[in-house]
Design a protein around this motif. Sequence first.
Motif, short mmCIF file in Angstrom:
data_model
loop_
_atom_site.label_atom_id
_atom_site.label_comp_id
_atom_site.label_asym_id
_atom_site.label_seq_id
_atom_site.Cartn_x
_atom_site.Cartn_y
_atom_site.Cartn_z
N GLU A 245 1.07 18.80 1.00
CA GLU A 245 1.05 18.60 -0.44
C GLU A 245 1.07 17.10 -0.77
O GLU A 245 1.45 16.28 0.06
N LEU A 246 0.66 16.77 -1.99
CA LEU A 246 0.72 15.39 -2.45
C LEU A 246 2.16 15.04 -2.80
O LEU A 246 2.89 15.85 -3.38
N VAL A 247 2.56 13.83 -2.46
CA VAL A 247 3.90 13.36 -2.77
C VAL A 247 3.96 13.14 -4.28
O VAL A 247 3.11 12.45 -4.85
N PRO A 248 4.95 13.73 -4.98
CA PRO A 248 5.02 13.61 -6.43
C PRO A 248 5.26 12.17 -6.89
O PRO A 248 5.86 11.36 -6.18
N ASP A 249 4.79 11.90 -8.12
CA ASP A 249 4.93 10.57 -8.70
C ASP A 249 6.37 10.05 -8.63
O ASP A 249 6.59 8.88 -8.34
N GLN A 250 7.34 10.92 -8.90
CA GLN A 250 8.74 10.50 -8.93
C GLN A 250 9.14 9.84 -7.60
O GLN A 250 9.80 8.81 -7.60
N LEU A 251 8.73 10.44 -6.47
CA LEU A 251 9.08 9.87 -5.17
C LEU A 251 8.31 8.58 -4.91
O LEU A 251 8.87 7.62 -4.39
N VAL A 252 7.03 8.57 -5.26
CA VAL A 252 6.22 7.37 -5.03
C VAL A 252 6.76 6.21 -5.86
O VAL A 252 6.91 5.09 -5.36
N VAL A 253 7.11 6.47 -7.11
CA VAL A 253 7.67 5.43 -7.97
C VAL A 253 9.01 4.93 -7.41
O VAL A 253 9.28 3.74 -7.40
N GLY A 254 9.81 5.85 -6.90
CA GLY A 254 11.07 5.46 -6.27
C GLY A 254 10.84 4.58 -5.07
O GLY A 254 11.56 3.58 -4.85
N LEU A 255 9.84 4.90 -4.28
CA LEU A 255 9.49 4.10 -3.12
C LEU A 255 9.03 2.70 -3.55
O LEU A 255 9.45 1.69 -2.96
N ILE A 256 8.20 2.64 -4.58
CA ILE A 256 7.73 1.35 -5.10
C ILE A 256 8.92 0.53 -5.59
O ILE A 256 9.04 -0.66 -5.29
N SER B 171 0.86 -1.18 0.00
CA SER B 171 0.00 0.00 0.00
C SER B 171 0.90 1.22 0.00
O SER B 171 1.74 1.37 0.88
N THR B 172 0.73 2.09 -0.99
CA THR B 172 1.61 3.26 -1.08
C THR B 172 1.51 4.13 0.17
O THR B 172 2.52 4.66 0.63
N GLY B 173 0.32 4.28 0.71
CA GLY B 173 0.16 5.07 1.93
C GLY B 173 0.97 4.48 3.08
O GLY B 173 1.70 5.19 3.78
N ASP B 174 0.84 3.16 3.27
CA ASP B 174 1.60 2.48 4.34
C ASP B 174 3.10 2.59 4.09
O ASP B 174 3.88 2.79 5.01
N MET B 175 3.50 2.43 2.81
CA MET B 175 4.93 2.49 2.48
C MET B 175 5.48 3.89 2.72
O MET B 175 6.61 4.04 3.21
N LEU B 176 4.71 4.92 2.40
CA LEU B 176 5.16 6.29 2.65
C LEU B 176 5.34 6.53 4.14
O LEU B 176 6.37 7.07 4.58
N ARG B 177 4.35 6.10 4.93
CA ARG B 177 4.45 6.29 6.38
C ARG B 177 5.65 5.52 6.94
O ARG B 177 6.37 6.03 7.80
N ALA B 178 5.89 4.31 6.45
CA ALA B 178 7.04 3.51 6.92
C ALA B 178 8.36 4.16 6.53
O ALA B 178 9.29 4.22 7.34
N ALA B 179 8.45 4.67 5.31
CA ALA B 179 9.69 5.32 4.84
C ALA B 179 9.99 6.56 5.68
O ALA B 179 11.14 6.83 6.04
N VAL B 180 8.94 7.31 6.02
CA VAL B 180 9.11 8.49 6.86
C VAL B 180 9.59 8.05 8.25
O VAL B 180 10.55 8.60 8.80
N SER B 181 8.93 7.05 8.80
CA SER B 181 9.27 6.56 10.13
C SER B 181 10.69 5.99 10.19
O SER B 181 11.40 6.17 11.17
N GLU B 182 11.10 5.29 9.12
CA GLU B 182 12.44 4.70 9.06
C GLU B 182 13.52 5.73 8.72
O GLU B 182 14.70 5.46 8.85
N GLY B 183 13.10 6.90 8.25
CA GLY B 183 14.04 7.95 7.92
C GLY B 183 14.86 7.68 6.67
O GLY B 183 15.97 8.20 6.52
N THR B 184 14.30 6.90 5.72
CA THR B 184 15.01 6.65 4.47
C THR B 184 15.12 7.96 3.69
O THR B 184 14.43 8.94 4.00
N ALA B 185 15.97 7.98 2.68
CA ALA B 185 16.14 9.19 1.87
C ALA B 185 14.80 9.61 1.26
O ALA B 185 14.43 10.79 1.30
N ILE B 186 14.08 8.65 0.71
CA ILE B 186 12.77 8.96 0.13
C ILE B 186 11.81 9.40 1.23
O ILE B 186 11.04 10.33 1.05
#
Length: 190
Positions: free
Chosen positions: A57-68, A30-45
């Motif tokens: 603001e909405l997270v741009p496609d480039q960052l979401v695609v990088g996360l995926i 789930s992109t929402g869950d992955m974004l929250r996890a990446a923020v919590s883990e402090g990854t670059a993304i």
Amino acid sequence: MRLVLLGPPGAGKGTQASKLSQLLTIPQLSTGDMLRAAVSEGTAIGQQAAEIMQRGELVPDQLVVGLIAERIGRSDAARGFILDGFPRTVAQAESLDEVLENQELDWVLELKVDEQYLLNRILGRAMQARESGAVVRADDNEGALSVRLTAYTDQTKPLTDYYAARGLLKTIDASQTVDRVTAALVGAIG
């Protein structure tokens, strides 16, 4: 098995993705869950996304695609994955194709539900939350659903056409019971 689950808000994507994940022993992404996890883990993304999200603001496609791309590269996704909530647009689907390189999606499963059914489901979910003392989701109301459905329809119709043209789209009636929808999904990919 590499799957994408599409459907309007309230169609049961999260519920069905979770059930399929257990049945197929592949992760639900789930992109929402992955974004929250990446923020919590402090990854670059996650750090970049946190700044954007803090501004509302909405997270741009480039960052979401990088996360995926980062997430599907992990060992638990080697046998496959279920994308829940991504892609939402043709541009995102094309970016996903690039990330997958020589791999192909196996199926794109669209959960189709009548708008009145969705409204009843969303309002019922809000009522249950109120009655149980749980927090009611801010978007569980008729006005928010209408806005979300319009956005979904505008963005997703071209996306379903994109996947249908590639022979990947399977549409499932999601107004059935949870178990019947799960059975229909398993039958569609089986």
